[in-house]
Design an enzyme around this catalytic site. Structure first.
Site, PDB file in Angstrom:
ATOM      1  CB  CYS A   1      -0.879   0.054   1.244  1.00 53.49           C
ATOM      2  SG  CYS A   1      -2.016  -1.303   1.384  1.00 53.49           S
TER       3      CYS A   1
ATOM      4  NE  ARG B   1       4.922   1.909  -0.903  1.00 55.47           N
ATOM      5  CZ  ARG B   1       5.741   2.012   0.129  1.00 55.47           C
ATOM      6  NH1 ARG B   1       6.901   2.588  -0.022  1.00 55.47           N
ATOM      7  NH2 ARG B   1       5.408   1.542   1.311  1.00 55.47           N
TER       8      ARG B   1
ATOM      9  CD1 TRP C   1      -0.483  -6.376  -0.105  1.00 59.74           C
ATOM     10  CD2 TRP C   1       0.214  -6.260  -2.212  1.00 59.74           C
ATOM     11  NE1 TRP C   1       0.140  -7.551  -0.395  1.00 59.74           N
ATOM     12  CE2 TRP C   1       0.579  -7.514  -1.688  1.00 59.74           C
ATOM     13  CE3 TRP C   1       0.550  -5.957  -3.539  1.00 59.74           C
ATOM     14  CZ2 TRP C   1       1.259  -8.455  -2.432  1.00 59.74           C
ATOM     15  CZ3 TRP C   1       1.229  -6.908  -4.269  1.00 59.74           C
ATOM     16  CH2 TRP C   1       1.576  -8.140  -3.716  1.00 59.74           C
TER      17      TRP C   1
ATOM     18  CG  ASN D   1       0.055   2.412   3.611  1.00 61.10           C
ATOM     19  OD1 ASN D   1      -0.958   2.383   2.930  1.00 61.10           O
ATOM     20  ND2 ASN D   1       1.196   2.927   3.208  1.00 61.10           N
ATOM     21  N   GLY D   2      -0.935  -1.052   6.241  1.00 62.33           N
ATOM     22  CA  GLY D   2      -0.629  -1.973   7.338  1.00 62.33           C
ATOM     23  C   GLY D   2      -1.732  -2.984   7.524  1.00 62.33           C
TER      24      GLY D   2
ATOM     25  CD  GLU E   1      18.896 -12.537  -5.709  1.00 57.08           C
ATOM     26  OE1 GLU E   1      18.159 -12.927  -4.790  1.00 57.08           O
ATOM     27  OE2 GLU E   1      18.583 -11.593  -6.461  1.00 57.08           O
TER      28      GLU E   1
ATOM     29  CE  LYS F   1      16.545 -10.966  -8.105  1.00 55.65           C
ATOM     30  NZ  LYS F   1      15.669 -10.374  -7.200  1.00 55.65           N
TER      31      LYS F   1
ATOM     32  CD  GLU G   1      11.843 -11.494  -6.915  1.00 58.05           C
ATOM     33  OE1 GLU G   1      12.946 -11.219  -7.427  1.00 58.05           O
ATOM     34  OE2 GLU G   1      11.392 -10.865  -5.957  1.00 58.05           O
TER      35      GLU G   1
ATOM     36  CG  HIS H   1      23.097 -35.736  -0.079  1.00 60.50           C
ATOM     37  ND1 HIS H   1      23.594 -36.836   0.570  1.00 60.50           N
ATOM     38  CD2 HIS H   1      24.155 -34.965  -0.418  1.00 60.50           C
ATOM     39  CE1 HIS H   1      24.919 -36.725   0.652  1.00 60.50           C
ATOM     40  NE2 HIS H   1      25.278 -35.600   0.056  1.00 60.50           N
TER      41      HIS H   1
ATOM     42  CE  LYS I   1      12.577  -2.319  -5.294  1.00 59.60           C
ATOM     43  NZ  LYS I   1      13.439  -3.354  -5.893  1.00 59.60           N
TER      44      LYS I   1
HETATM   45  C1  AGP Z   1      13.689  -8.861  -4.389  1.00 61.54           C
HETATM   46  O1  AGP Z   1      13.773  -9.177  -5.724  1.00 61.54           O
HETATM   47  C2  AGP Z   1      12.416  -9.109  -3.758  1.00 61.54           C
HETATM   48  N1  AGP Z   1      11.311  -8.578  -4.433  1.00 61.54           N
HETATM   49  C3  AGP Z   1      12.331  -9.256  -2.261  1.00 61.54           C
HETATM   50  O2  AGP Z   1      12.775 -10.544  -1.997  1.00 61.54           O
HETATM   51  C4  AGP Z   1      13.085  -8.261  -1.364  1.00 61.54           C
HETATM   52  O3  AGP Z   1      14.464  -8.448  -1.515  1.00 61.54           O
HETATM   53  C5  AGP Z   1      12.672  -8.477   0.096  1.00 61.54           C
HETATM   54  O4  AGP Z   1      11.308  -8.280   0.236  1.00 61.54           O
HETATM   55  C6  AGP Z   1      13.422  -7.582   1.055  1.00 61.54           C
HETATM   56  O5  AGP Z   1      13.217  -6.222   0.798  1.00 61.54           O
HETATM   57  P1  AGP Z   1      14.145  -5.118   1.405  1.00 61.54           P
HETATM   58  O6  AGP Z   1      15.487  -5.281   0.792  1.00 61.54           O
HETATM   59  O7  AGP Z   1      13.486  -3.833   1.025  1.00 61.54           O
HETATM   60  O8  AGP Z   1      14.187  -5.326   2.880  1.00 61.54           O
END
Ligand code: AGP
Length: 591
Positions: A2, A27, A71, A97-98, A466, A470, A473, A489, A586
């Site tokens: 949000c 966001r 959101w 928000n929240g 990672e 990536k 996502e 394993h 985000k």
């Molecule tokens: C990154 O590609 C993500 N969308 C997500 O994992 C992000 O890294 C995570 O939510 C942490 O966010 P921050 O770095 O703002 O704390």
């Protein structure tokens, strides 16, 4: 998640709020709403889906209003559930928000007092609680404070008040920041929302009420109602460039920017690092922490601290701190990684570690964020705004910083700087049209596959994880990153004819193991792709190979870049929304 925006000034509020909300889009949101005061009425427009490029401004004229991007948490994605929400007498609207964690209890209590609910969003509970206060003869401002104090969880609310033509807001956890200009005040969840109008900011802390009237703001402590003089603390924002430039997407722009951002993140002098180095040298235990991509940075930095500095560093995920809590003491140092500095899981963990007395050192990219304020020391990643939801440049900025710290601990600050600068210039020549084409061709071959495996070892283990995050996502394909050692394993059971397996290979002590692991999957019919040092380009175990920018010690950075590019090109081929992938936000400001 949000986004909140508020404006009081001389200009057209609908247009400014629209522009502000557009900038908060990154966001993540699924519905939106704008409320303005038009003469003697509050007018609201809201809808589900994305905010249109233009809103019908002719019908809306005002110099005061609020906006919200929602959101969905409680309640589906509907126009009724979108914020802002009206009071029954339409004298005020609220956006939030929240998450109100005790929403059901509060709702039941209000229902027992004959309050009727039109939605199933937690925000409506706040509206009714405020109405309840007003019914008892308390003014709107104080009713808001008393309602807010009954809420559990991290929340920030913003109210547009028709009678006094003002905006009220209270913050607790969810981010909020003020933008100041002559006779104009902006209020938003992050400064990106208003930095095209002003770069002067005032930070808002938890437990503070903001009153904005006629282009002036006042801040109060909600616990004792005392006025807080914050006007003297106006700060200047660092440059925020949100232009896409020549790139079709922010993601590609941000990937290419890494040639500079790894240097920006590490442009600290040895003197500036000294306080942290001293703490790390005296620490009993060192922990690194983050979530998502920042969690993998935390893993990689702990790896550097162990491998380079010989420190026993432990990486923790922000949302899995339970078993560590009893171990943390005032002799420990916690290195926190966060792009936004607003991730709820991370903030909650840090608040608990602070209670234990640990020294908190944060690495943050967003100026003015909550994490910077609760840390003992913080370092800015200086990567510039990262708009694409999938983090790329901030990840490599964070691990560059971790590398610099690890080398400084063993007296090799200058050597680290040299290595970073050599990688930076090698990256400059790495990002060519031809290389992009080669990687795009490989990505195009993967479009019809569903399950993918990435293998890494040592310095590349967390890069495999990672890399997988990536790609999943943005492409929505099932990628899993594993330690190559895990293969025998269990993981190998998943490999069948045509399974795509990407092996990360560097010219290091693990190269033979990586080659054997790749042969093992190839023998079972896997389609094998190697990513790594050029030396392995002709290895027979690989069906395809993507070479990386040359570096001695920063292979984690050069190796993660092809994954970012595969993610980009695969998503492009699939027609996905690259910068705003489905279901993701985000800034994950709720738990
Ligand atoms: C990154 O590609 C993500 N969308 C997500 O994992 C992000 O890294 C995570 O939510 C942490 O966010 P921050 O770095 O703002 O704390």
């Amino acid at each position: 998640m949000c986004g909140i925006f508020g404006y009081i000034g001389q200009d057209s509020a609908p247009s400014i709020i629209h522009k502000g909300l557009k900038r908060l889009e990154y966001r993540g949101y699924d519905s939106w709403g704008i409320s303005i005061i038009d003469k003697d009425k509050i007018r609201t427009i809201k809808d589900v889906g994305h905010l249109p490029e233009e809103i019908a401004q002719k019908k809306l004229f005002s110099t005061i209003g609020i906006g919200h991007t929602r959101w969905a948490t409680h309640g589906g994605i509907t126009v009724t559930n979108a914020h802002p929400h009206f009071s029954k007498d339409r004298s005020f609207v609220i956006a939030q928000n929240g998450i109100v964690e005790n929403y059901l209890e509060l709702k039941e209590e209000l229902e027992s007092k004959e309050y009727e609910f039109e939605t199933n969003v937690d925000t409506e509970v706040i509206v009714k609680l405020v109405e309840e206060g007003i019914k008892k003869g308390i003014n709107l401002r104080n009713s808001l404070i008393s309602a807010f104090k009954q809420l559990e969880g991290r929340n920030t609310v913003i109210v547009l008040d028709l009678k006094d033509k003002r905006i009220l807001a209270i913050r607790n956890g969810s981010p909020l920041i003020l933008g100041i200009k002559k006779d104009e005040i902006f209020l938003a969840s992050d400064p990106l929302a208003f930095n095209q109008f002003t770069t002067e900011i005032v930070e808002v802390n938890n437990g503070e009420l903001i009153e904005i009237e006629k282009g002036k703001f006042k801040i109060f402590d909600i616990d004792n109602n005392k006025y807080i003089d914050r006007e003297s603390k106006i700060e200047k924002l660092l440059d925020i460039d949100i232009d896409k430039g020549k790139y079709a997407h922010y993601m590609l722009k941000e990937i290419v920017q890494q040639q500079h951002t790894i240097l920006k993140a590490t442009e600290y002098t040895e003197k500036e690092l000294k306080p942290l180095i001293k703490q790390l040298n005296n620490a009993e235990n060192i922990y690194t922490i983050g979530a998502g991509t920042a969690g993998f940075s935390a893993d990689q930095i702990a790896y550097y601290l162990r491998k380079i500095s010989k420190k026993s560093a432990i990486s923790i995920k922000s949302y899995e701190t339970e078993s560590y809590l009893d171990l943390i003491t005032s002799k420990d140092v916690v290195i926190v990684l966060s792009q936004s500095g607003e991730t709820a899981d991370t903030l909650e963990a840090i608040e608990l570690f602070k209670e234990k007395g640990a020294y908190i050192a944060s690495v943050i990219n967003m100026p003015g964020s909550t994490l910077s304020r609760i840390s003992d020391i913080f370092f800015m990643s200086k990567a510039g705004s990262e708009i694409c939801v999938a983090s790329t440049k901030v990840f490599t900025s964070q691990i560059s910083f971790g590398y610099l710290i690890s080398k400084t601990l063993i007296g090799e600050f200058n050597e680290a700087k040299k290595e970073l600068s050599s990688l930076s210039s090698n990256l400059e020549s790495y990002f060519t049209k031809e290389r992009f084409k080669d990687i795009e061709n490989i990505a195009n071959k993967l479009v019809n596959k569903e399950h993918f495996f990435i293998l890494g070892k040592g310095q590349n283990f967390h890069i495999a994880q990672e890399g997988a995050l990536k790609i999943k996502e943005i492409s929505y394909k099932h990628f899993e990153g594993f330690a190559a050692g895990e293969l025998k394993h269990g993981v190998i059971a998943l490999i069948e004819k045509g399974s795509p397996v990407i092996s990360i290979i560097s010219n290091d002590m693990n190269r033979k193991d990586m080659i054997s692991a790749t042969y093992e999957v190839k023998a079972r019919g896997a389609l094998t792709i190697g990513i790594g040092d050029m030396d392995f380009e002709n290895e027979k175990c690989f069906d395809y190979f993507i070479d990386v920018a040359k570096t001695e010690e920063l292979k984690a950075i050069s190796n993660v870049i092809p994954f970012q590019l595969i993610s980009y090109f695969l998503a492009k081929a699939l027609g996905n929304n690259i910068d705003k992938p489905r279901n993701l936000a985000k800034s994950v400001t709720v738990k």
